[in-house]
Write an enzyme that holds these catalytic residues in place. Structure first.
Site, PDB file in Angstrom:
ATOM      1  CB  CYS A   1      38.908  25.235  13.428  1.00  0.00           C
ATOM      2  SG  CYS A   1      40.785  24.858  14.713  1.00  0.00           S
TER       3      CYS A   1
ATOM      4  CB  CYS B   1      42.414  18.202  17.919  1.00  0.00           C
ATOM      5  SG  CYS B   1      41.802  18.097  16.226  1.00  0.00           S
TER       6      CYS B   1
HETATM    7  N1  LIG Z   1      44.231  20.772  11.923  1.00  0.00           N
HETATM    8  C1  LIG Z   1      42.960  20.696  10.758  1.00  0.00           C
HETATM    9  C2  LIG Z   1      41.908  21.978  11.432  1.00  0.00           C
HETATM   10  C3  LIG Z   1      42.333  22.862  12.955  1.00  0.00           C
HETATM   11  C4  LIG Z   1      40.940  21.494  14.039  1.00  0.00           C
HETATM   12  C5  LIG Z   1      41.158  21.600  15.829  1.00  0.00           C
HETATM   13  N2  LIG Z   1      42.740  21.907  15.576  1.00  0.00           N
HETATM   14  C6  LIG Z   1      40.009  21.286  15.894  1.00  0.00           C
HETATM   15  O1  LIG Z   1      40.087  22.054  17.082  1.00  0.00           O
HETATM   16  O2  LIG Z   1      39.357  21.144  15.624  1.00  0.00           O
HETATM   17  C7  LIG Z   1      42.690  20.842   9.825  1.00  0.00           C
HETATM   18  O3  LIG Z   1      43.268  20.734   8.797  1.00  0.00           O
HETATM   19  O4  LIG Z   1      41.812  19.684   9.149  1.00  0.00           O
END
Ligand SMILES: N[C@H](CCC[C@H](N)C(=O)O)C(=O)O
Length: 281
Positions: free
Chosen positions: A81, A218
């Site tokens: 993340c 993200c």
């Molecule tokens: N939902 C993503 C994880 C969080 C990614 C995102 N919030 C970031 O800042 O990279 C997954 O299941 O791979």
């Protein structure tokens, strides 16, 4: 149970300090904490646990004192993340659990180094690995996408000319071939923007995240989008300004690797009455 709330470009997280790994986090408890009406509300949970005390990280204590145990809002676990690890770094610095402006953090996708520069926190990130362009189609939009592995899975679709990013309905998951992404995938839609001083490329994206739905930013997705944009521009290095609903992130590739930089702020602390959380099963 004490918590801290923070966000990176409005991608928000509940931070739980659990240095000795005593918390019995479950998918149901995480989903309840992230529920925006019955709980605190967040896109995910960051559990702060000593590397030596987390079963997935045993043996890596020499690399980093702290392990980021990241959970999505639906209670699923993810490998990486990018915004979360930046907020995690802010928490370590503010709480005095890490010293200096630059320190390592262990994640499920490996070791990253966070560097704090005022309001901005940069992290070096796993090098995005691109799959074949157009190999994955997002349905029913039928847009071709490129699979990108950033430690977690992404599917990046550069919108065809004339398709307005704001016209996309991201209230539900875009369709993808489950055979290509058996563990699910984060889906990003990107469109180019006019050049921006100080950056090699300038793009705008929206994202439907695995396990959290559409989020305002993200970090790993911004890196995946930047990797596709640099590839399509035949650039093997450069900095991409990525505009998201929640703000701007900068993704940079040099011959030394990749970094993700942007804001990371802690906004509140509080007390959770776990017995009052309705478990969402
Ligand atoms: N939902 C993503 C994880 C969080 C990614 C995102 N919030 C970031 O800042 O990279 C997954 O299941 O791979």
């Amino acid at each position: 149970m004490q918590f801290t709330k923070g966000h990176g470009a409005a991608n928000d997280f509940v931070i739980l300090a659990d240095p000795d790994g005593q918390l019995a986090l479950t998918p149901s408890l995480v989903a309840s904490l992230c529920d925006r009406h019955r709980g605190i509300g967040a896109d995910g949970v960051l559990r702060v646990v000593r590397t030596a005390k987390h079963p997935e990280a045993v043996g890596r204590a020499a690399d980093a004192e702290w392990f980021m145990d990241y959970w999505n809002a639906d209670g699923s676990i993810a490998e990486m993340c990018g915004n979360g690890v930046r907020v995690f770094a802010r928490y370590l610095a503010v709480s005095g659990l890490a010293e200096g402006a630059s320190f390592p953090i262990l994640t499920r996708a490996g070791l990253v180094r966070a560097t704090i520069d005022g309001d901005t926190i940069a992290v070096d990130m796993p090098a995005p690995r691109l799959g074949a362009a157009g190999a994955a189609t997002i349905v029913p939009l039928t847009f071709p996408g490129t699979a990108v592995d950033v430690g977690n899975p992404h599917l990046v679709s550069v919108l065809p000319d004339g398709v307005d990013l704001d016209s996309l309905d991201l209230t539900r998951s875009p369709g993808f071939d489950p055979a290509l992404f058996p563990a699910g995938v984060n889906v990003e839609f990107v469109t180019p923007l006019p050049p921006l001083d100080g950056f090699d490329l300038h793009v705008r994206m929206r994202v439907y995240e695995r396990g959290s739905g559409e989020t305002l930013a993200c970090g790993s997705g911004a890196l995946a989008v930047a990797a596709v944009a640099l590839h399509d521009a035949a650039l093997d290095a450069g900095t991409v300004a990525v505009e998201l609903l929640g703000g701007r992130l900068a993704a940079t590739r040099t011959d030394a690797g990749w970094t993700l930089a942007g804001p990371a702020v802690l906004v509140a602390t509080g007390e959770i009455d776990v017995s009052a959380l309705s478990t969402i099963d």
